[in-house]
Design a protein around this motif. Sequence first.
Motif, PDB file in Angstrom:
ATOM      1  N   ILE A  85       6.787  79.703  26.296  1.00 14.23           N
ATOM      2  CA  ILE A  85       7.075  81.103  25.969  1.00 14.23           C
ATOM      3  C   ILE A  85       5.998  82.002  26.585  1.00 14.23           C
ATOM      4  O   ILE A  85       4.803  81.687  26.511  1.00 14.23           O
TER       5      ILE A  85
ATOM      6  N   ASP B 235      -3.919  87.895  10.222  1.00 12.65           N
ATOM      7  CA  ASP B 235      -4.408  87.355  11.497  1.00 12.65           C
ATOM      8  C   ASP B 235      -5.934  87.391  11.463  1.00 12.65           C
ATOM      9  O   ASP B 235      -6.531  88.123  10.677  1.00 12.65           O
ATOM     10  N   ILE B 236      -6.552  86.633  12.349  1.00 12.70           N
ATOM     11  CA  ILE B 236      -8.019  86.661  12.457  1.00 12.70           C
ATOM     12  C   ILE B 236      -8.472  87.857  13.290  1.00 12.70           C
ATOM     13  O   ILE B 236      -9.604  88.307  13.175  1.00 12.70           O
TER      14      ILE B 236
ATOM     15  N   LYS C 109       0.739  69.465  16.297  1.00 10.20           N
ATOM     16  CA  LYS C 109       2.102  69.960  16.129  1.00 10.20           C
ATOM     17  C   LYS C 109       3.026  68.874  15.567  1.00 10.20           C
ATOM     18  O   LYS C 109       3.959  69.165  14.808  1.00 10.20           O
TER      19      LYS C 109
ATOM     20  N   LEU D 168       2.260  80.943  11.835  1.00 11.25           N
ATOM     21  CA  LEU D 168       2.306  80.958  13.303  1.00 11.25           C
ATOM     22  C   LEU D 168       0.938  80.880  13.957  1.00 11.25           C
ATOM     23  O   LEU D 168       0.851  80.680  15.176  1.00 11.25           O
TER      24      LEU D 168
ATOM     25  N   SER E 156       5.647  74.615  15.192  1.00 12.07           N
ATOM     26  CA  SER E 156       5.390  73.357  15.874  1.00 12.07           C
ATOM     27  C   SER E 156       5.461  73.651  17.375  1.00 12.07           C
ATOM     28  O   SER E 156       5.185  74.782  17.801  1.00 12.07           O
TER      29      SER E 156
ATOM     30  N   ASP F   3      -8.963  83.822   8.295  1.00 15.09           N
ATOM     31  CA  ASP F   3      -9.196  82.718   9.226  1.00 15.09           C
ATOM     32  C   ASP F   3      -8.520  81.488   8.628  1.00 15.09           C
ATOM     33  O   ASP F   3      -8.962  80.965   7.604  1.00 15.09           O
ATOM     34  N   VAL F   4      -7.447  81.034   9.246  1.00 14.77           N
ATOM     35  CA  VAL F   4      -6.706  79.906   8.660  1.00 14.77           C
ATOM     36  C   VAL F   4      -7.502  78.602   8.686  1.00 14.77           C
ATOM     37  O   VAL F   4      -7.117  77.632   8.028  1.00 14.77           O
TER      38      VAL F   4
ATOM     39  N   TYR G 258      -3.508  69.145  20.966  1.00 18.39           N
ATOM     40  CA  TYR G 258      -2.508  70.146  20.570  1.00 18.39           C
ATOM     41  C   TYR G 258      -1.241  69.445  20.071  1.00 18.39           C
ATOM     42  O   TYR G 258      -0.694  69.784  19.020  1.00 18.39           O
TER      43      TYR G 258
ATOM     44  N   THR H 289       3.610  84.315  26.318  1.00 19.63           N
ATOM     45  CA  THR H 289       2.742  85.007  25.344  1.00 19.63           C
ATOM     46  C   THR H 289       1.295  84.903  25.836  1.00 19.63           C
ATOM     47  O   THR H 289       0.992  84.104  26.733  1.00 19.63           O
TER      48      THR H 289
ATOM     49  N   SER I 275      -0.161  88.744  17.647  1.00 22.84           N
ATOM     50  CA  SER I 275       0.081  88.507  19.077  1.00 22.84           C
ATOM     51  C   SER I 275       1.367  87.716  19.287  1.00 22.84           C
ATOM     52  O   SER I 275       1.889  87.108  18.342  1.00 22.84           O
TER      53      SER I 275
ATOM     54  N   ILE J 101       4.394  85.523  19.587  1.00 24.06           N
ATOM     55  CA  ILE J 101       5.580  85.250  18.764  1.00 24.06           C
ATOM     56  C   ILE J 101       5.469  85.949  17.403  1.00 24.06           C
ATOM     57  O   ILE J 101       6.456  86.476  16.877  1.00 24.06           O
TER      58      ILE J 101
ATOM     59  N   MET K 295      -0.952  83.252  24.633  1.00 22.37           N
ATOM     60  CA  MET K 295      -1.443  81.869  24.492  1.00 22.37           C
ATOM     61  C   MET K 295      -1.418  81.095  25.811  1.00 22.37           C
ATOM     62  O   MET K 295      -2.277  80.259  26.053  1.00 22.37           O
TER      63      MET K 295
ATOM     64  N   GLY L 252       9.806  75.963  23.353  1.00 23.55           N
ATOM     65  CA  GLY L 252       9.392  75.489  24.675  1.00 23.55           C
ATOM     66  C   GLY L 252       8.339  76.446  25.208  1.00 23.55           C
ATOM     67  O   GLY L 252       7.581  77.038  24.437  1.00 23.55           O
TER      68      GLY L 252
HETATM   69  N1  LIG Z   1       3.610  80.352  23.650  1.00 25.89           N
HETATM   70  C1  LIG Z   1       4.136  79.138  23.725  1.00 25.89           C
HETATM   71  O1  LIG Z   1       4.544  78.677  24.815  1.00 25.89           O
HETATM   72  C2  LIG Z   1       4.269  78.292  22.487  1.00 25.89           C
HETATM   73  C3  LIG Z   1       5.040  77.121  22.590  1.00 25.89           C
HETATM   74  C4  LIG Z   1       5.182  76.299  21.469  1.00 25.89           C
HETATM   75  C5  LIG Z   1       4.547  76.638  20.286  1.00 25.89           C
HETATM   76  N2  LIG Z   1       3.795  77.779  20.212  1.00 25.89           N
HETATM   77  C6  LIG Z   1       3.149  78.042  18.928  1.00 25.89           C
HETATM   78  O2  LIG Z   1       3.598  79.278  18.403  1.00 25.89           O
HETATM   79  C7  LIG Z   1       2.556  79.886  17.616  1.00 25.89           C
HETATM   80  C8  LIG Z   1       2.319  81.304  18.122  1.00 25.89           C
HETATM   81  O3  LIG Z   1       1.898  81.193  19.473  1.00 25.89           O
HETATM   82  P1  LIG Z   1       1.837  82.436  20.492  1.00 25.89           P
HETATM   83  O4  LIG Z   1       2.291  81.922  21.795  1.00 25.89           O
HETATM   84  O5  LIG Z   1       2.440  83.627  19.877  1.00 25.89           O
HETATM   85  O6  LIG Z   1       0.238  82.569  20.602  1.00 25.89           O
HETATM   86  P2  LIG Z   1      -0.710  83.868  20.608  1.00 25.89           P
HETATM   87  O7  LIG Z   1      -2.026  83.366  21.103  1.00 25.89           O
HETATM   88  O8  LIG Z   1      -0.066  84.981  21.323  1.00 25.89           O
HETATM   89  O9  LIG Z   1      -0.811  84.234  19.053  1.00 25.89           O
HETATM   90  C9  LIG Z   1      -1.480  83.415  18.152  1.00 25.89           C
HETATM   91  C10 LIG Z   1      -2.036  84.280  17.030  1.00 25.89           C
HETATM   92  O10 LIG Z   1      -2.745  83.417  16.119  1.00 25.89           O
HETATM   93  C11 LIG Z   1      -3.939  84.087  15.735  1.00 25.89           C
HETATM   94  N3  LIG Z   1      -4.959  83.121  15.308  1.00 25.89           N
HETATM   95  C12 LIG Z   1      -5.610  82.211  16.083  1.00 25.89           C
HETATM   96  N4  LIG Z   1      -6.516  81.546  15.351  1.00 25.89           N
HETATM   97  C13 LIG Z   1      -6.441  82.047  14.094  1.00 25.89           C
HETATM   98  C14 LIG Z   1      -7.126  81.753  12.888  1.00 25.89           C
HETATM   99  N5  LIG Z   1      -8.122  80.836  12.852  1.00 25.89           N
HETATM  100  N6  LIG Z   1      -6.785  82.418  11.755  1.00 25.89           N
HETATM  101  C15 LIG Z   1      -5.812  83.374  11.795  1.00 25.89           C
HETATM  102  N7  LIG Z   1      -5.126  83.700  12.907  1.00 25.89           N
HETATM  103  C16 LIG Z   1      -5.441  83.029  14.051  1.00 25.89           C
HETATM  104  C17 LIG Z   1      -4.380  84.826  17.006  1.00 25.89           C
HETATM  105  O11 LIG Z   1      -5.328  85.854  16.729  1.00 25.89           O
HETATM  106  C18 LIG Z   1      -3.050  85.328  17.532  1.00 25.89           C
HETATM  107  O12 LIG Z   1      -2.747  86.606  17.011  1.00 25.89           O
HETATM  108  C19 LIG Z   1       1.331  78.978  17.776  1.00 25.89           C
HETATM  109  O13 LIG Z   1       1.215  78.145  16.646  1.00 25.89           O
HETATM  110  C20 LIG Z   1       1.651  78.171  19.020  1.00 25.89           C
HETATM  111  O14 LIG Z   1       0.989  76.919  19.010  1.00 25.89           O
HETATM  112  C21 LIG Z   1       3.649  78.607  21.279  1.00 25.89           C
END
Ligand SMILES: NC(=O)c1ccc[n+]([C@@H]2O[C@H](COP(=O)([O-])OP(=O)(O)OC[C@H]3O[C@@H](n4cnc5c(N)ncnc54)[C@H](O)[C@@H]3O)[C@@H](O)[C@H]2O)c1
Length: 260
Positions: free
Chosen positions: A188, A40-41, A159, A89, A141, A63-64, A155, A190, A19, A21, A192, A186
């Motif tokens: 993004i 991924d999970i 990070k 990620l 992070s 599952d991480v 959260y 997505t 998903s 990023i 999330m 910052g």
């Molecule tokens: N979107 C933002 O604004 C943002 C900002 C700063 C940091 N981040 C960080 O970037 C990373 C990616 O975020 P994103 O926005 O793409 O989120 P997202 O929710 O789109 O993707 C996260 C992915 O992690 C997987 N996941 C969740 N729990 C899991 C587990 N236990 N084991 C394996 N996989 C697991 C999910 O299935 C998903 O595919 C995250 O660590 C998030 O904290 C995101």
Amino acid sequence: MIGEFSLAGKRAVIVGAASGIGRATAHLFVEAGATLLLADINGDALAGLAAELGGDMATAVIDVASRSSVEALGIQAGSLGPVDIWVNLAGVVAAPAPITQVTEDVLDRLIAINLKGVFWGCAAAARIMERQGSGSIINASSAGADVPAEGISVYALTKAAVNMITRTLATEVGPSGVRVNSIAPGFIDTPMVTYRFRRPDGSIDTDARAALFASRAETAALRRIGEPRDIALTILYLASDASAFVTGQVLRPNGGSVMP
Ligand SMILES: NC(=O)c1ccc[n+]([C@@H]2O[C@H](COP(=O)([O-])OP(=O)(O)OC[C@H]3O[C@@H](n4cnc5c(N)ncnc54)[C@H](O)[C@@H]3O)[C@@H](O)[C@H]2O)c1
């Protein structure tokens, strides 16, 4: 493409690939010539991504939050050949709550996934890369690690810990030729962030979405929020030989929203 930015001939593991990023990073890495192992999970979303990317895509449902699951991924990755790049990620957020209201379940869940998941992912990758004498590890992070904000204590602390895992590991494996860096995005667009404008029935409140995106854009020097590809491009830089002299750093693709 300038040679140093190419990933041709490199093998990469992307954890949390299904998903946002991670998905954008998988697409960009394929464009850059890498061979991927996607983890991924969410097995269905992972299979969808693999089909989208085509070719012979290796995948792993993990599952991480489980150390043994992450270590099994390390064994799978190592058995396929050298591992040049490992991107951690996978991450989750919780509904905003002041520290006085945070439940132990939420604290434990975010520490298990965001902190311990990255810690064991780093350990698995570093074991392989130290043996090889090369490799690049990239950890997710967040801007939230630098600047306190109400309601996101758990959260943010996970990070902040990711940044210290990154720096510590960089000192430990640097002499073996292995690099470790964090990215701190910052805001993004997505899946999330959708919890912020989802109605109780699960549908998206498009007005609330537009208002949130506009207010976040307003606080960034570049006056926009980020797209997943903005972050994937930063990850590509850290994964590639273009960043050969960069380790132990936190890179902040955030449009200028936070400048610590
Ligand atoms: N979107 C933002 O604004 C943002 C900002 C700063 C940091 N981040 C960080 O970037 C990373 C990616 O975020 P994103 O926005 O793409 O989120 P997202 O929710 O789109 O993707 C996260 C992915 O992690 C997987 N996941 C969740 N729990 C899991 C587990 N236990 N084991 C394996 N996989 C697991 C999910 O299935 C998903 O595919 C995250 O660590 C998030 O904290 C995101």
